[in-house]
Write a protein that holds these residues in place. Structure first.
Motif, mmCIF file in Angstrom:
data_model
loop_
_atom_site.group_PDB
_atom_site.id
_atom_site.type_symbol
_atom_site.label_atom_id
_atom_site.label_comp_id
_atom_site.label_asym_id
_atom_site.label_seq_id
_atom_site.Cartn_x
_atom_site.Cartn_y
_atom_site.Cartn_z
ATOM 1 N N PRO A 87 -20.729 -2.515 6.951
ATOM 2 C CA PRO A 87 -21.839 -1.620 7.275
ATOM 3 C C PRO A 87 -21.515 -0.189 6.856
ATOM 4 N N VAL A 88 -22.554 0.555 6.570
ATOM 5 C CA VAL A 88 -22.382 1.968 6.240
ATOM 6 C C VAL A 88 -23.295 2.789 7.135
ATOM 7 N N TYR A 89 -22.904 4.027 7.340
ATOM 8 C CA TYR A 89 -23.640 4.959 8.179
ATOM 9 C C TYR A 89 -23.961 6.176 7.332
ATOM 10 N N GLY B 32 -32.499 -0.773 7.143
ATOM 11 C CA GLY B 32 -31.828 0.344 7.785
ATOM 12 C C GLY B 32 -32.155 0.418 9.262
ATOM 13 N N TYR C 30 -30.306 5.528 14.308
ATOM 14 C CA TYR C 30 -29.532 5.609 15.539
ATOM 15 C C TYR C 30 -29.915 6.815 16.389
ATOM 16 N N ILE D 117 -28.369 10.408 12.172
ATOM 17 C CA ILE D 117 -27.465 9.294 11.892
ATOM 18 C C ILE D 117 -28.286 8.007 11.822
ATOM 19 N N GLY E 288 -28.090 3.826 9.623
ATOM 20 C CA GLY E 288 -27.151 2.965 8.928
ATOM 21 C C GLY E 288 -27.799 1.780 8.261
ATOM 22 N N GLU F 254 -23.340 -1.176 1.726
ATOM 23 C CA GLU F 254 -23.426 -0.035 0.821
ATOM 24 C C GLU F 254 -24.542 -0.245 -0.207
ATOM 25 N N ALA G 25 -27.842 0.678 1.299
ATOM 26 C CA ALA G 25 -27.952 2.139 1.444
ATOM 27 C C ALA G 25 -28.261 2.779 0.095
ATOM 28 N N MET H 182 -22.645 9.234 3.070
ATOM 29 C CA MET H 182 -22.496 7.835 3.453
ATOM 30 C C MET H 182 -21.054 7.615 3.896
ATOM 31 N N ARG I 36 -18.426 4.620 5.128
ATOM 32 C CA ARG I 36 -18.234 3.172 5.166
ATOM 33 C C ARG I 36 -17.596 2.750 6.486
ATOM 34 N N GLY I 37 -18.115 1.655 7.029
ATOM 35 C CA GLY I 37 -17.552 1.095 8.251
ATOM 36 C C GLY I 37 -16.252 0.384 7.962
#
Length: 104
Positions: free
Chosen positions: A5-7, A36, A39, A60, A62, A66, A69, A96, A98-99
């Motif tokens: 996941p990416v934020y 998406g 949050y 924010i 997510g 990637e 996103a 961005m 990355r988780g």
């Protein structure tokens, strides 16, 4: 691109509320189209250490990957819509993050 996941973090100051509202009206449907998740946002963040970013809105949201996103950001509908954000805000950054990859 990874499947972690990416934020996305964005920081900006709104200087034209009407232009920014036009952006907000279309933002969530395009975000959802790319799986998406929104949050939170904050107009009054607290910095514990270091230099605080310029005052403004921090947002924010997510995506599961990637790739999603990147597809969201490059979506022609989003790029057209983002002209309202560009006209109504002073953007500091859209970043961005990355988780962590799954642990095995």
């Amino acid at each position: 691109m990874s499947d972690v996941p990416v934020y996305v973090l964005a920081n900006f100051q709104v200087h034209d509320k009407d232009k920014y509202r036009e952006y907000e009206k279309g933002f969530f449907s395009i975000l959802k189209r790319h799986n998406g998740v929104f949050y939170t946002y904050d107009d009054n963040t607290t910095t514990f250490e270091g230099q605080a970013p310029p005052s403004g809105r921090v947002v924010i949201f997510g995506f599961p990957s990637e790739q999603l996103a990147t597809e969201w950001y490059n979506d022609p509908d989003y790029q057209a819509l983002s002209e309202h954000r560009r006209a109504g805000t002073n953007l500091e950054f859209i970043t961005m993050v990355r988780g962590l990859p799954p642990r095995g």
